[in-house]
Motif scaffolding. Sequence first.
Motif, PDB file in Angstrom:
ATOM      1  N   THR A   4      12.882  26.852  -2.800  1.00 35.18           N
ATOM      2  CA  THR A   4      13.026  28.300  -2.787  1.00 35.18           C
ATOM      3  C   THR A   4      11.671  28.927  -3.055  1.00 35.18           C
ATOM      4  N   ALA A   5      11.308  29.936  -2.267  1.00 36.46           N
ATOM      5  CA  ALA A   5       9.959  30.497  -2.329  1.00 36.46           C
ATOM      6  C   ALA A   5       9.724  31.217  -3.638  1.00 36.46           C
ATOM      7  N   GLN A   6       8.496  31.122  -4.128  1.00 39.00           N
ATOM      8  CA  GLN A   6       8.045  31.913  -5.244  1.00 39.00           C
ATOM      9  C   GLN A   6       7.622  33.271  -4.716  1.00 39.00           C
ATOM     10  N   PRO A   7       7.532  34.291  -5.560  1.00 33.41           N
ATOM     11  CA  PRO A   7       7.218  35.623  -5.059  1.00 33.41           C
ATOM     12  C   PRO A   7       5.800  35.730  -4.570  1.00 33.41           C
ATOM     13  N   GLY A   8       5.660  36.337  -3.379  1.00 30.46           N
ATOM     14  CA  GLY A   8       4.373  36.794  -2.916  1.00 30.46           C
ATOM     15  C   GLY A   8       3.318  35.758  -2.702  1.00 30.46           C
ATOM     16  N   THR A   9       3.633  34.571  -2.220  1.00 26.91           N
ATOM     17  CA  THR A   9       2.582  33.662  -1.833  1.00 26.91           C
ATOM     18  C   THR A   9       1.862  34.247  -0.637  1.00 26.91           C
ATOM     19  N   ALA A  10       0.761  33.627  -0.283  1.00 24.72           N
ATOM     20  CA  ALA A  10       0.003  34.162   0.846  1.00 24.72           C
ATOM     21  C   ALA A  10       0.865  34.253   2.093  1.00 24.72           C
ATOM     22  N   LYS A 334      18.557  42.164   9.275  1.00 22.74           N
ATOM     23  CA  LYS A 334      18.803  40.730   9.020  1.00 22.74           C
ATOM     24  C   LYS A 334      17.936  39.802   9.882  1.00 22.74           C
ATOM     25  N   PRO A 335      17.857  40.002  11.216  1.00 21.16           N
ATOM     26  CA  PRO A 335      17.037  39.071  11.997  1.00 21.16           C
ATOM     27  C   PRO A 335      15.577  39.044  11.552  1.00 21.16           C
ATOM     28  N   PHE A 336      15.041  40.193  11.192  1.00 20.73           N
ATOM     29  CA  PHE A 336      13.631  40.234  10.813  1.00 20.73           C
ATOM     30  C   PHE A 336      13.408  39.652   9.422  1.00 20.73           C
ATOM     31  N   VAL A 337      14.404  39.775   8.549  1.00 23.00           N
ATOM     32  CA  VAL A 337      14.316  39.108   7.255  1.00 23.00           C
ATOM     33  C   VAL A 337      14.276  37.597   7.453  1.00 23.00           C
ATOM     34  N   VAL A 338      15.096  37.102   8.381  1.00 20.51           N
ATOM     35  CA  VAL A 338      15.119  35.663   8.672  1.00 20.51           C
ATOM     36  C   VAL A 338      13.733  35.193   9.128  1.00 20.51           C
ATOM     37  N   TYR A 339      13.092  35.949  10.021  1.00 22.05           N
ATOM     38  CA  TYR A 339      11.736  35.609  10.435  1.00 22.05           C
ATOM     39  C   TYR A 339      10.758  35.747   9.274  1.00 22.05           C
ATOM     40  N   GLY A 340      10.956  36.756   8.430  1.00 21.82           N
ATOM     41  CA  GLY A 340       9.951  37.097   7.422  1.00 21.82           C
ATOM     42  C   GLY A 340       9.899  36.197   6.219  1.00 21.82           C
ATOM     43  N   LEU A 401      15.116  31.113  20.231  1.00 24.92           N
ATOM     44  CA  LEU A 401      15.227  29.716  19.804  1.00 24.92           C
ATOM     45  C   LEU A 401      14.747  29.563  18.365  1.00 24.92           C
ATOM     46  N   TRP A 402      13.613  30.178  18.078  1.00 25.94           N
ATOM     47  CA  TRP A 402      13.070  30.057  16.732  1.00 25.94           C
ATOM     48  C   TRP A 402      13.860  30.871  15.716  1.00 25.94           C
ATOM     49  N   TYR A 403      14.507  31.924  16.188  1.00 23.98           N
ATOM     50  CA  TYR A 403      15.415  32.627  15.277  1.00 23.98           C
ATOM     51  C   TYR A 403      16.546  31.698  14.853  1.00 23.98           C
ATOM     52  N   GLY A 404      17.071  30.933  15.803  1.00 22.45           N
ATOM     53  CA  GLY A 404      18.129  29.985  15.467  1.00 22.45           C
ATOM     54  C   GLY A 404      17.669  28.943  14.464  1.00 22.45           C
ATOM     55  N   ILE A 405      16.460  28.418  14.674  1.00 20.36           N
ATOM     56  CA  ILE A 405      15.922  27.412  13.741  1.00 20.36           C
ATOM     57  C   ILE A 405      15.737  28.008  12.351  1.00 20.36           C
ATOM     58  N   LEU A 406      15.133  29.186  12.297  1.00 20.77           N
ATOM     59  CA  LEU A 406      14.873  29.821  11.002  1.00 20.77           C
ATOM     60  C   LEU A 406      16.153  30.277  10.327  1.00 20.77           C
ATOM     61  N   LEU A 407      17.159  30.641  11.117  1.00 20.08           N
ATOM     62  CA  LEU A 407      18.435  31.052  10.539  1.00 20.08           C
ATOM     63  C   LEU A 407      19.109  29.888   9.822  1.00 20.08           C
ATOM     64  N   VAL A 408      19.031  28.702  10.404  1.00 20.06           N
ATOM     65  CA  VAL A 408      19.594  27.516   9.740  1.00 20.06           C
ATOM     66  C   VAL A 408      18.903  27.302   8.394  1.00 20.06           C
ATOM     67  N   LEU A 409      17.572  27.397   8.372  1.00 23.00           N
ATOM     68  CA  LEU A 409      16.833  27.230   7.116  1.00 23.00           C
ATOM     69  C   LEU A 409      17.195  28.330   6.123  1.00 23.00           C
ATOM     70  N   TYR A 410      17.330  29.549   6.629  1.00 29.47           N
ATOM     71  CA  TYR A 410      17.660  30.695   5.766  1.00 29.47           C
ATOM     72  C   TYR A 410      19.013  30.499   5.097  1.00 29.47           C
ATOM     73  N   ARG A 411      20.006  30.077   5.862  1.00 28.82           N
ATOM     74  CA  ARG A 411      21.348  29.897   5.311  1.00 28.82           C
ATOM     75  C   ARG A 411      21.397  28.754   4.310  1.00 28.82           C
ATOM     76  N   ARG A 412      20.522  27.780   4.501  1.00 27.19           N
ATOM     77  CA  ARG A 412      20.475  26.656   3.559  1.00 27.19           C
ATOM     78  C   ARG A 412      19.491  26.893   2.423  1.00 27.19           C
ATOM     79  N   LYS A 413      18.905  28.104   2.413  1.00 28.00           N
ATOM     80  CA  LYS A 413      17.941  28.509   1.376  1.00 28.00           C
ATOM     81  C   LYS A 413      16.751  27.550   1.309  1.00 28.00           C
TER      82      LYS A 413
END
Length: 418
Positions: A4-10, A334-340, A401-413
């Motif tokens: 899980t990401a720490q706040p505000g890394t580069a 939501k989609p842009f949060v997934v990318y971000g 395609l990459w939204y799908g990949i990142l969405l899987v990672l997002y849902r699994r935190k």
Amino acid sequence: MTTTAQPGTAFGRYDATITTAAAPPRERLLSLDVFRGLTVAGMLLVNDPGTWSAIFPPLEHAEWNGWTPTDLIFPFFLFIVGITTHLSLSARRARGDDDRALVKQILRRGIIIYLLGFAMAMFPFYQWGIIQSLPAATPWDRIVYRVEHVRLLGVLPRIAIVYVCAALLTLKTSLKQQIIIIASLLYGYWLAMTLIPVPGEHEIGALLLHTHDRTLAAYFDRLILGTNHTWTGSVTFDPEGPMSTIPAIATSMLGVIAGTWIARKEKSLPDRISGLFAAGSLAMVIGLIWNWSFPINKNLWTSSYVMFTAGMAAVTLATIMWIVDHYQVKWWTKPFVVYGVNPIVAFVGSGVMARLIYTLWHVTYQGKSVALQDAIYQSVFLSWLPARVASLAFAIAYVLLWYGILLVLYRRKIILKV
């Protein structure tokens, strides 16, 4: 490592929900993730067309002077890096980290980001195809050739260098001192690029700004990097070269100042949004005026380009803050949060995939050996769409395609942090 990401890394997200015993819960601004996600999605869109020979003009870089929407993406990244740098360092100070710990963390992140960029440049770590200078190349020759011709700088290496410099320069300096440093970087670069005679050219730089390989920046690219280690698209200069990286530091430092303003919770959110709008608009005007004597130019990362794009980034972020954080219109985010939230995965993963399908992985299509990407583009898109529309459709498919990949990672935190 994934966690899980720490706040505000580069590159990591700003997660303001983390608290300390001595501090109240920190404000979370969804707009920061949305802004970063828009930038990541834009990067994927412009970097991966169906064919480079058929692109709508807004999705191409300006040929030299001037700008297009595509020329905003990289400075937006650096501006975001500056914002998250301030938020990250502030959060760590609140947890009790001293200056030594902060410097160690800054250097560690910078080194990791640079090494990721270097590994991407080296991939696949072996020179495929015919080597003109080595017609009978052995496998070892191909590995050595790759090392001897790897690009030393690029997007991730520039982000790493800029991050480290901007973080260290703002670690213990006041706002006034930071403004002086930024002004010194931008004015110093302007004066050097225009007034110093370029070695071997017998003319001052101002008379050579219209050329690609005769500027002072191009001279230092070849002097420091050598032609074997510059961008292969030009060879004689590098758009992420050593000298043009200097004003890019100012881009990130302007992001630090923006982050400092955004984090001032004693100011109401509308006041912070208004201030960001005003400062961004002023910076854009300064950049446009400066353009008359030092043209807006991404390849040279001119001082006018720094001011204009940083201003544009501030205005864009303020607009998103106004819509998302102030008026709470979040249904589209939501989609842009997934990318971000996973930008490093998106950048490195999409870059490696693109290298594979655009260059390395060949298939037989209509009796010819072509890149997998070209076969998909021609058979799926170009077979029924005009060339430019087909090229854009391929790029959109790549983004999805990459939204799908990142969405899987997002849902699994699962978030990659550096």
